[in-house]
Design a protein around this motif. Structure first.
Motif, PDB file in Angstrom:
ATOM      1  N   THR A  21       0.832  -1.202   0.000  1.00  0.00           N
ATOM      2  CA  THR A  21       0.000   0.000   0.000  1.00  0.00           C
ATOM      3  C   THR A  21       0.863   1.246   0.000  1.00  0.00           C
ATOM      4  O   THR A  21       0.594   2.205  -0.724  1.00  0.00           O
ATOM      5  N   GLU A  22       1.913   1.233   0.811  1.00  0.00           N
ATOM      6  CA  GLU A  22       2.806   2.380   0.878  1.00  0.00           C
ATOM      7  C   GLU A  22       3.429   2.669  -0.486  1.00  0.00           C
ATOM      8  O   GLU A  22       3.486   3.822  -0.913  1.00  0.00           O
ATOM      9  N   GLN A  23       3.881   1.640  -1.176  1.00  0.00           N
ATOM     10  CA  GLN A  23       4.499   1.834  -2.485  1.00  0.00           C
ATOM     11  C   GLN A  23       3.497   2.388  -3.493  1.00  0.00           C
ATOM     12  O   GLN A  23       3.838   3.245  -4.314  1.00  0.00           O
ATOM     13  N   GLU A  24       2.255   1.930  -3.433  1.00  0.00           N
ATOM     14  CA  GLU A  24       1.216   2.446  -4.336  1.00  0.00           C
ATOM     15  C   GLU A  24       0.936   3.914  -4.052  1.00  0.00           C
ATOM     16  O   GLU A  24       0.835   4.728  -4.978  1.00  0.00           O
ATOM     17  N   VAL A  25       0.811   4.261  -2.780  1.00  0.00           N
ATOM     18  CA  VAL A  25       0.539   5.646  -2.398  1.00  0.00           C
ATOM     19  C   VAL A  25       1.714   6.537  -2.789  1.00  0.00           C
ATOM     20  O   VAL A  25       1.531   7.624  -3.339  1.00  0.00           O
ATOM     21  N   LEU A  26       2.931   6.083  -2.525  1.00  0.00           N
ATOM     22  CA  LEU A  26       4.117   6.865  -2.881  1.00  0.00           C
ATOM     23  C   LEU A  26       4.222   7.080  -4.387  1.00  0.00           C
ATOM     24  O   LEU A  26       4.583   8.175  -4.836  1.00  0.00           O
ATOM     25  N   ALA A  27       3.894   6.068  -5.170  1.00  0.00           N
ATOM     26  CA  ALA A  27       3.930   6.217  -6.631  1.00  0.00           C
ATOM     27  C   ALA A  27       2.925   7.269  -7.078  1.00  0.00           C
ATOM     28  O   ALA A  27       3.226   8.099  -7.957  1.00  0.00           O
ATOM     29  N   GLU A  28       1.758   7.269  -6.484  1.00  0.00           N
ATOM     30  CA  GLU A  28       0.734   8.257  -6.831  1.00  0.00           C
ATOM     31  C   GLU A  28       1.176   9.669  -6.440  1.00  0.00           C
ATOM     32  O   GLU A  28       1.037  10.618  -7.210  1.00  0.00           O
ATOM     33  N   ILE A  29       1.728   9.800  -5.254  1.00  0.00           N
ATOM     34  CA  ILE A  29       2.223  11.103  -4.805  1.00  0.00           C
ATOM     35  C   ILE A  29       3.338  11.584  -5.723  1.00  0.00           C
ATOM     36  O   ILE A  29       3.362  12.755  -6.136  1.00  0.00           O
TER      37      ILE A  29
END
Length: 66
Positions: A21-29
């Motif tokens: 989840t963190e990697q997905e959120v970071l990619a979006e940011i």
């Protein structure tokens, strides 16, 4: 390290999500930050001005200069 990378490192340090989840959120940011930087640069702002605008837009002003 680019200014966006510095912001991303500081954002990541404050996150407390599971790995995927963190990697997905970071990619979006990252996508949003890079797009905003490109837009600001296309308007003629230099790197520092663009970063300040992006940081303000995303509520990250306190992260600049740390």
């Amino acid at each position: 390290m680019s200014d966006v990378e510095t912001l991303m490192d500081r954002i990541q340090a404050q996150m407390d999500l599971d790995g995927e989840t963190e990697q997905e959120v970071l990619a979006e940011i990252r996508d949003h930050l890079e797009e905003a930087m490109a837009d600001a640069r296309a308007e003629g702002l230099d790197e520092g001005e663009a970063l300040a605008r992006v940081a303000a837009r995303f509520g990250l002003q306190e992260e600049i200069g740390r």
